[in-house]
Design a protein around this motif. Sequence first.
Motif, PDB file in Angstrom:
ATOM      1  N   GLY A 262      -4.859  -1.564   0.309  1.00 21.77           N
ATOM      2  CA  GLY A 262      -4.479  -1.097  -0.437  1.00 21.77           C
ATOM      3  C   GLY A 262      -3.267  -2.771  -1.222  1.00 21.77           C
ATOM      4  O   GLY A 262      -4.526  -4.306  -0.885  1.00 21.77           O
ATOM      5  N   ASP A 263      -2.654  -2.549  -1.709  1.00 18.78           N
ATOM      6  CA  ASP A 263      -2.086  -3.614  -3.013  1.00 18.78           C
ATOM      7  C   ASP A 263      -1.205  -4.650  -1.861  1.00 18.78           C
ATOM      8  O   ASP A 263      -1.381  -6.088  -2.089  1.00 18.78           O
ATOM      9  CB  ASP A 263      -0.688  -3.437  -4.302  1.00 18.78           C
ATOM     10  N   GLY A 264      -0.610  -4.480  -0.322  1.00 21.25           N
ATOM     11  CA  GLY A 264      -0.382  -5.201   0.752  1.00 21.25           C
ATOM     12  C   GLY A 264      -1.395  -6.796   0.865  1.00 21.25           C
ATOM     13  O   GLY A 264      -1.349  -7.828   0.719  1.00 21.25           O
TER      14      GLY A 264
ATOM     15  N   ASN B 227      -0.136   1.126  -4.895  1.00 18.99           N
ATOM     16  CA  ASN B 227       0.244   2.220  -5.290  1.00 18.99           C
ATOM     17  C   ASN B 227       1.489   1.646  -4.285  1.00 18.99           C
ATOM     18  O   ASN B 227       2.795   1.991  -4.726  1.00 18.99           O
ATOM     19  CB  ASN B 227       0.346   3.181  -3.306  1.00 18.99           C
ATOM     20  N   GLU B 228       1.651   0.089  -4.742  1.00 21.23           N
ATOM     21  CA  GLU B 228       2.894  -0.994  -5.498  1.00 21.23           C
ATOM     22  C   GLU B 228       3.763  -0.920  -4.181  1.00 21.23           C
ATOM     23  O   GLU B 228       5.228  -0.555  -4.384  1.00 21.23           O
ATOM     24  CB  GLU B 228       3.309  -0.543  -6.622  1.00 21.23           C
ATOM     25  N   GLY B 229       3.186  -0.507  -3.694  1.00 22.26           N
ATOM     26  CA  GLY B 229       3.884  -1.008  -2.110  1.00 22.26           C
ATOM     27  C   GLY B 229       3.863  -0.850  -0.504  1.00 22.26           C
ATOM     28  O   GLY B 229       2.462  -0.481  -0.960  1.00 22.26           O
ATOM     29  N   TYR B 230       4.058  -1.698   0.440  1.00 21.65           N
ATOM     30  CA  TYR B 230       3.095  -0.789   1.414  1.00 21.65           C
ATOM     31  C   TYR B 230       3.791   0.384   1.791  1.00 21.65           C
ATOM     32  O   TYR B 230       4.890   0.664   2.734  1.00 21.65           O
ATOM     33  CB  TYR B 230       4.046  -1.920   2.732  1.00 21.65           C
ATOM     34  N   GLY B 231       2.953   0.927   1.813  1.00 20.64           N
ATOM     35  CA  GLY B 231       2.876   2.596   1.698  1.00 20.64           C
ATOM     36  C   GLY B 231       2.966   3.261   2.748  1.00 20.64           C
ATOM     37  O   GLY B 231       3.515   4.136   3.836  1.00 20.64           O
TER      38      GLY B 231
HETATM   39 MG   LIG Z   1       0.049  -0.393  -1.734  1.00 16.02          MG
END
Ligand SMILES: [Mg+2]
Length: 305
Positions: A110-112, A139-143
């Motif tokens: 992910g992005d994180g 997904n622009e965050g720690y989903g």
């Molecule tokens: Mg993420």
Amino acid sequence: MTGKSYKKIGDLPARHLLVTGTPLCAGCGGLAAIKEIYDILGEKTIFINAAGCMTLLANYPYTPFRGSWLYTAMASAPAGAQGVRDALDILLMKGRLPAEEDLEAVVLTGDGSAYGIGLSATSGAMDRSLDFLYICYDNEGYGNTGQQASAATPLGAKTATSRGPFGHHGWKKDLFAVWAAHRPAYVATVSPSDPLDLARKLETAKNLDGSRLILAFAPCPTGWGFDPKETIEIGKLAVLSGVWPLKEYRQGVVTHTVIPRHRLPVEEYLRCQGRFSHLFLPQRKEELLRQIQSAVDDYWEGISN
Ligand SMILES: [Mg+2]
Ligand SMILES: Cc1ncc(C[n+]2csc(CCOP(=O)(O)OP(=O)(O)O)c2C)c(N)n1
Ligand code: SF4
């Protein structure tokens, strides 16, 4: 990933629906992107994965994949890819692995990890010209841990760690530019809402050697606050409003593969997501909305390819 032990499907939390046999949320944009990507990569793929929502795809016996999977610490997926690539190369060199059974080492995070925790290991891998493909679903965050802000979170978005009236205080990091500055073999942004553009870029990436990044837009109904049936529409709005440019980098040149000639106002993209609702209610945050729109306008000014 929540620390609980799920022994059967009935134990899964209510927010998880079984989509194509995987315990991810309904309408997950990251899953949609990875499905399209895997259709092209195929079975001769070994995923090297750092913790995130997609880690759930490895859950035996519900995994949709037919290849191999290596789970690493969050900061070190590219280092894991180095080990995998080296091991494959040694087996090939010794004649213990026939060339037709070689695998593509694919980092999946992910992005994180990609924008933050694993960026140092990624930079080192590119410095060594590691032959690997990096898939980041953004997904622009720690989903997976409840949508805390990451370095990919956009200005103004409400997250679990930015709950104030103005949302997230920082700007989204430009990971495409960070990668391109290393002069790797290939960098591209994709969106599951634009499957043909995605497919062409995946074919390009697959046929190159060296370090390659596919950065996939991943609308997240759970973390962003929208109806799961809107995932593809939100992806389209991101491209048509200019928020998510579709582009690629190769041999020092950046090319936009889609140029929205008549860009929609960014508000049309923001309005349909709960994480931005505080920008409109109880009263409009005019200055913040202006800043968000001007950043997008500045980006596109003068772009002709
Ligand atoms: Mg993420
Ligand atoms: C070093 C480290 N810090 C924190 C965690 C806990 N953790 C597991 S998944 C996750 C979220 C990862 O976010 P991202 O990479 O964006 O993937 P997503 O969950 O959004 O799919 C975190 C913080 C961890 N596994 N390792
Ligand atoms: S939290 Fe978001 S990214 Fe994670 S599985 Fe759910 S929809 Fe997908």
